[in-house]
Design a protein around this motif. Structure first.
Motif, PDB file in Angstrom:
ATOM      1  N   ALA A 241      31.192  39.784  38.484  1.00 57.53           N
ATOM      2  CA  ALA A 241      32.226  40.537  37.766  1.00 57.53           C
ATOM      3  C   ALA A 241      33.467  40.736  38.640  1.00 57.53           C
ATOM      4  CB  ALA A 241      31.667  41.884  37.317  1.00 57.53           C
ATOM      5  N   VAL A 242      33.251  40.989  39.935  1.00 57.36           N
ATOM      6  CA  VAL A 242      34.381  41.170  40.847  1.00 57.36           C
ATOM      7  C   VAL A 242      35.185  39.879  40.957  1.00 57.36           C
ATOM      8  CG1 VAL A 242      35.011  41.541  43.270  1.00 57.36           C
ATOM      9  CG2 VAL A 242      33.349  43.043  42.176  1.00 57.36           C
ATOM     10  N   ILE A 243      34.514  38.731  41.016  1.00 64.33           N
ATOM     11  CA  ILE A 243      35.224  37.452  41.092  1.00 64.33           C
ATOM     12  C   ILE A 243      36.124  37.276  39.875  1.00 64.33           C
ATOM     13  CG2 ILE A 243      34.968  34.940  41.105  1.00 64.33           C
ATOM     14  CD1 ILE A 243      32.261  35.391  42.536  1.00 64.33           C
ATOM     15  N   TYR A 244      35.583  37.525  38.686  1.00 65.23           N
ATOM     16  CA  TYR A 244      36.376  37.375  37.470  1.00 65.23           C
ATOM     17  C   TYR A 244      37.543  38.361  37.446  1.00 65.23           C
ATOM     18  CZ  TYR A 244      33.639  33.897  34.986  1.00 65.23           C
ATOM     19  OH  TYR A 244      33.063  32.721  34.593  1.00 65.23           O
ATOM     20  N   MET A 245      37.299  39.589  37.850  1.00 66.70           N
ATOM     21  CA  MET A 245      38.366  40.589  37.878  1.00 66.70           C
ATOM     22  C   MET A 245      39.469  40.184  38.843  1.00 66.70           C
ATOM     23  SD  MET A 245      38.223  44.526  39.211  1.00 66.70           S
ATOM     24  CE  MET A 245      38.135  43.992  40.930  1.00 66.70           C
ATOM     25  N   MET A 246      39.081  39.810  40.073  1.00 65.87           N
ATOM     26  CA  MET A 246      40.067  39.448  41.082  1.00 65.87           C
ATOM     27  C   MET A 246      40.814  38.170  40.713  1.00 65.87           C
ATOM     28  SD  MET A 246      40.193  41.758  43.438  1.00 65.87           S
ATOM     29  CE  MET A 246      40.903  40.950  44.889  1.00 65.87           C
ATOM     30  N   ALA A 247      40.111  37.226  40.089  1.00 61.75           N
ATOM     31  CA  ALA A 247      40.765  35.984  39.679  1.00 61.75           C
ATOM     32  C   ALA A 247      41.805  36.258  38.599  1.00 61.75           C
ATOM     33  CB  ALA A 247      39.726  34.986  39.178  1.00 61.75           C
ATOM     34  N   GLY A 248      41.467  37.137  37.649  1.00 59.30           N
ATOM     35  CA  GLY A 248      42.423  37.461  36.600  1.00 59.30           C
ATOM     36  C   GLY A 248      43.661  38.144  37.145  1.00 59.30           C
ATOM     37  N   ILE A 249      43.462  39.110  38.042  1.00 55.80           N
ATOM     38  CA  ILE A 249      44.605  39.820  38.628  1.00 55.80           C
ATOM     39  C   ILE A 249      45.426  38.877  39.503  1.00 55.80           C
ATOM     40  CG2 ILE A 249      45.307  41.702  40.141  1.00 55.80           C
ATOM     41  CD1 ILE A 249      42.747  43.177  39.347  1.00 55.80           C
ATOM     42  N   SER A 250      44.755  38.042  40.298  1.00 58.37           N
ATOM     43  CA  SER A 250      45.462  37.144  41.203  1.00 58.37           C
ATOM     44  C   SER A 250      46.269  36.109  40.435  1.00 58.37           C
ATOM     45  CB  SER A 250      44.474  36.452  42.146  1.00 58.37           C
ATOM     46  OG  SER A 250      45.147  35.794  43.191  1.00 58.37           O
ATOM     47  N   ARG A 251      45.736  35.629  39.327  1.00 59.18           N
ATOM     48  CA  ARG A 251      46.494  34.678  38.510  1.00 59.18           C
ATOM     49  C   ARG A 251      47.776  35.335  37.985  1.00 59.18           C
ATOM     50  NH1 ARG A 251      42.877  33.477  35.016  1.00 59.18           N
ATOM     51  NH2 ARG A 251      42.302  31.369  35.638  1.00 59.18           N
ATOM     52  N   ARG A 252      47.648  36.583  37.553  1.00 61.63           N
ATOM     53  CA  ARG A 252      48.814  37.283  37.008  1.00 61.63           C
ATOM     54  C   ARG A 252      49.802  37.657  38.108  1.00 61.63           C
ATOM     55  NH1 ARG A 252      49.535  42.734  36.065  1.00 61.63           N
ATOM     56  NH2 ARG A 252      47.337  43.158  36.442  1.00 61.63           N
ATOM     57  N   MET A 253      49.297  38.085  39.265  1.00 56.84           N
ATOM     58  CA  MET A 253      50.167  38.561  40.337  1.00 56.84           C
ATOM     59  C   MET A 253      50.797  37.430  41.141  1.00 56.84           C
ATOM     60  SD  MET A 253      50.370  41.910  40.674  1.00 56.84           S
ATOM     61  CE  MET A 253      49.550  43.460  40.302  1.00 56.84           C
ATOM     62  N   LEU A 254      50.012  36.358  41.393  1.00 55.02           N
ATOM     63  CA  LEU A 254      50.450  35.317  42.323  1.00 55.02           C
ATOM     64  C   LEU A 254      50.533  33.933  41.696  1.00 55.02           C
ATOM     65  CD1 LEU A 254      48.186  36.311  45.367  1.00 55.02           C
ATOM     66  CD2 LEU A 254      50.522  37.091  44.899  1.00 55.02           C
ATOM     67  N   GLY A 255      49.900  33.730  40.564  1.00 52.13           N
ATOM     68  CA  GLY A 255      49.822  32.400  39.984  1.00 52.13           C
ATOM     69  C   GLY A 255      48.733  31.547  40.593  1.00 52.13           C
ATOM     70  N   GLY A 256      47.861  32.142  41.393  1.00 55.51           N
ATOM     71  CA  GLY A 256      46.762  31.428  42.047  1.00 55.51           C
ATOM     72  C   GLY A 256      46.097  32.333  43.059  1.00 55.51           C
ATOM     73  N   GLN A 257      45.355  31.729  43.989  1.00 50.80           N
ATOM     74  CA  GLN A 257      44.663  32.515  45.013  1.00 50.80           C
ATOM     75  C   GLN A 257      45.183  32.175  46.393  1.00 50.80           C
ATOM     76  OE1 GLN A 257      42.940  30.533  47.148  1.00 50.80           O
ATOM     77  NE2 GLN A 257      42.662  28.693  45.950  1.00 50.80           N
ATOM     78  N   THR A 258      44.832  33.036  47.336  1.00 46.97           N
ATOM     79  CA  THR A 258      45.139  32.799  48.752  1.00 46.97           C
ATOM     80  C   THR A 258      43.910  33.175  49.575  1.00 46.97           C
ATOM     81  OG1 THR A 258      45.923  35.032  49.261  1.00 46.97           O
ATOM     82  CG2 THR A 258      47.542  33.495  48.343  1.00 46.97           C
ATOM     83  N   GLY A 259      43.938  32.858  50.862  1.00 46.24           N
ATOM     84  CA  GLY A 259      42.846  33.278  51.734  1.00 46.24           C
ATOM     85  C   GLY A 259      42.718  34.788  51.791  1.00 46.24           C
ATOM     86  N   ASP A 260      43.855  35.492  51.713  1.00 48.03           N
ATOM     87  CA  ASP A 260      43.802  36.955  51.703  1.00 48.03           C
ATOM     88  C   ASP A 260      43.071  37.471  50.464  1.00 48.03           C
ATOM     89  OD1 ASP A 260      45.119  37.427  54.119  1.00 48.03           O
ATOM     90  OD2 ASP A 260      47.090  37.370  53.195  1.00 48.03           O
ATOM     91  N   VAL A 261      43.326  36.865  49.334  1.00 39.84           N
ATOM     92  CA  VAL A 261      42.647  37.281  48.104  1.00 39.84           C
ATOM     93  C   VAL A 261      41.146  37.030  48.220  1.00 39.84           C
ATOM     94  CG1 VAL A 261      42.416  36.848  45.631  1.00 39.84           C
ATOM     95  CG2 VAL A 261      44.682  36.949  46.667  1.00 39.84           C
ATOM     96  N   ALA A 262      40.768  35.911  48.843  1.00 42.80           N
ATOM     97  CA  ALA A 262      39.347  35.636  49.058  1.00 42.80           C
ATOM     98  C   ALA A 262      38.723  36.713  49.938  1.00 42.80           C
ATOM     99  CB  ALA A 262      39.165  34.255  49.691  1.00 42.80           C
ATOM    100  N   GLY A 263      39.439  37.135  50.987  1.00 43.91           N
ATOM    101  CA  GLY A 263      38.939  38.202  51.851  1.00 43.91           C
ATOM    102  C   GLY A 263      38.810  39.514  51.106  1.00 43.91           C
ATOM    103  N   ALA A 264      39.801  39.849  50.280  1.00 44.04           N
ATOM    104  CA  ALA A 264      39.736  41.077  49.496  1.00 44.04           C
ATOM    105  C   ALA A 264      38.569  41.037  48.519  1.00 44.04           C
ATOM    106  CB  ALA A 264      41.052  41.281  48.745  1.00 44.04           C
ATOM    107  N   THR A 265      38.320  39.868  47.944  1.00 40.94           N
ATOM    108  CA  THR A 265      37.198  39.722  47.017  1.00 40.94           C
ATOM    109  C   THR A 265      35.876  39.983  47.726  1.00 40.94           C
ATOM    110  OG1 THR A 265      38.454  38.097  45.731  1.00 40.94           O
ATOM    111  CG2 THR A 265      36.064  38.132  45.407  1.00 40.94           C
ATOM    112  N   GLN A 266      35.755  39.494  48.953  1.00 39.58           N
ATOM    113  CA  GLN A 266      34.534  39.754  49.723  1.00 39.58           C
ATOM    114  C   GLN A 266      34.327  41.243  49.946  1.00 39.58           C
ATOM    115  OE1 GLN A 266      34.276  40.979  53.155  1.00 39.58           O
ATOM    116  NE2 GLN A 266      32.052  40.946  52.916  1.00 39.58           N
ATOM    117  N   GLN A 267      35.380  41.948  50.322  1.00 44.30           N
ATOM    118  CA  GLN A 267      35.258  43.375  50.599  1.00 44.30           C
ATOM    119  C   GLN A 267      34.840  44.161  49.367  1.00 44.30           C
ATOM    120  OE1 GLN A 267      36.704  45.239  53.968  1.00 44.30           O
ATOM    121  NE2 GLN A 267      35.263  43.563  54.158  1.00 44.30           N
ATOM    122  N   ILE A 268      35.492  43.898  48.253  1.00 43.72           N
ATOM    123  CA  ILE A 268      35.177  44.617  47.018  1.00 43.72           C
ATOM    124  C   ILE A 268      33.778  44.264  46.537  1.00 43.72           C
ATOM    125  CG2 ILE A 268      35.876  44.985  44.616  1.00 43.72           C
ATOM    126  CD1 ILE A 268      38.764  44.382  45.547  1.00 43.72           C
TER     127      ILE A 268
END
Length: 281
Positions: A241-268
């Motif tokens: 669920a966290v992956i889907y949530m973070m992917a949806g927000i990251s797509r809207r905020m950045l248009g994709g993912q970054t290594g930082d987003v991957a790190g934030a996903t791990q923490q959450i």
């Protein structure tokens, strides 16, 4: 409504011979060299020591590397409890070891993501903020809350069960949450043309699947005997669920993912996993 991640299909490259214990050890050491600051045996090819790892090859070993780091934190937790220290100090020492072992890699990603998402005007501005090494209010707040939630969850597990059971839950959380970072890289294309995420590229479907299956195996192996099937399943489900949530927000905020987003996903994901075990066990 947040959109979920897209899962493109591709044919993974052939990475050589069948799996052997030597191959598993090499891949585990490669994952530990990238994801931690723990000493590992030098690779046969000295150039590999500084080269970016082949994520398609080592993806399955990333949860194993997370479990190794979790074992260090769990061992400190049990030893501190055996020494008679209060639960707060036991949990804090455990996470101190984890942060030192990882070099705060994922904490850095969480702070940068919080600063970018919280303070950026648009995607370009958010990416610029995330690349800035300075910390802002959003990043500091996210780090404090992340540490408090994880320490509090482990304290509660120690109080409700035992230090040993809490240590096993921590190991499982470290393994499962490490997998979510790789799955995030798979879920979205890179938001940048450069940077770590763009350099590694999207892991193949096979690599992402092997990473997820290894994380699920470790979580089930450690949690089902001690906490029951519901705790293991709910912990893994919340990670998804966290992956889907973070992917949806990251797509809207950045248009994709970054290594930082991957790190934030791990923490959450680590927080969500520990809370799920605490609630459902």
């Amino acid at each position: 409504m947040l959109a979920g991640p897209a899962w493109p299909h591709s044919t993974p490259p052939d990475h050589g011979p069948d799996m052997t214990l030597d191959r598993i050890a090499q891949d585990l050491f490669s994952a530990l060299r990238f994801y931690s600051r723990l000493p590992t045996p030098a690779p046969a090819d000295a150039a590999e020591l500084w080269a970016a790892p082949d994520m398609d090859r080592i993806a399955y070993a990333i949860p194993l590397a997370g479990a190794v780091m979790g074992l260090l934190g769990g061992a400190v937790l049990v030893l501190a409890a055996w020494a008679g220290l209060p639960e707060f100090l036991c949990a804090t020492l455990a996470f101190t070891i984890l942060v030192l072992a990882s070099g705060a890699m994922h904490e850095d990603g969480l702070a940068d993501t919080a600063d970018g998402w919280g303070g950026g005007r648009d995607a370009e501005h958010r990416l610029m903020i995330m690349r800035d090494s300075r910390l802002g209010t959003f990043g500091v707040t996210a780090l404090i809350l992340s540490l408090l939630l994880r320490i509090g969850a482990v304290m509660a597990l120690m109080a409700a069960f035992s230090p040993i059971q809490a240590a096993f839950a921590l190991v499982a959380a470290c393994a499962a949450s490490r997998a979510t970072g790789i799955l995030m890289l798979r879920a979205l294309p890179s938001a940048r043309k450069d940077g770590a995420s763009a350099t590694f590229g999207q892991p193949s479907h096979k690599a992402a699947l092997s990473c997820a299956l290894m994380a699920a195996f470790i979580a089930a192996l450690l949690l089902v005997p001690l906490f029951g099937l519901a705790a293991a399943v709910s912990g893994l489900a919340l990670c998804i669920a966290v992956i889907y949530m973070m992917a949806g927000i990251s797509r809207r905020m950045l248009g994709g993912q970054t290594g930082d987003v991957a790190g934030a996903t791990q923490q959450i994901s680590e927080i969500a996993f520990l809370l799920a075990v605490l609630i459902l066990a």
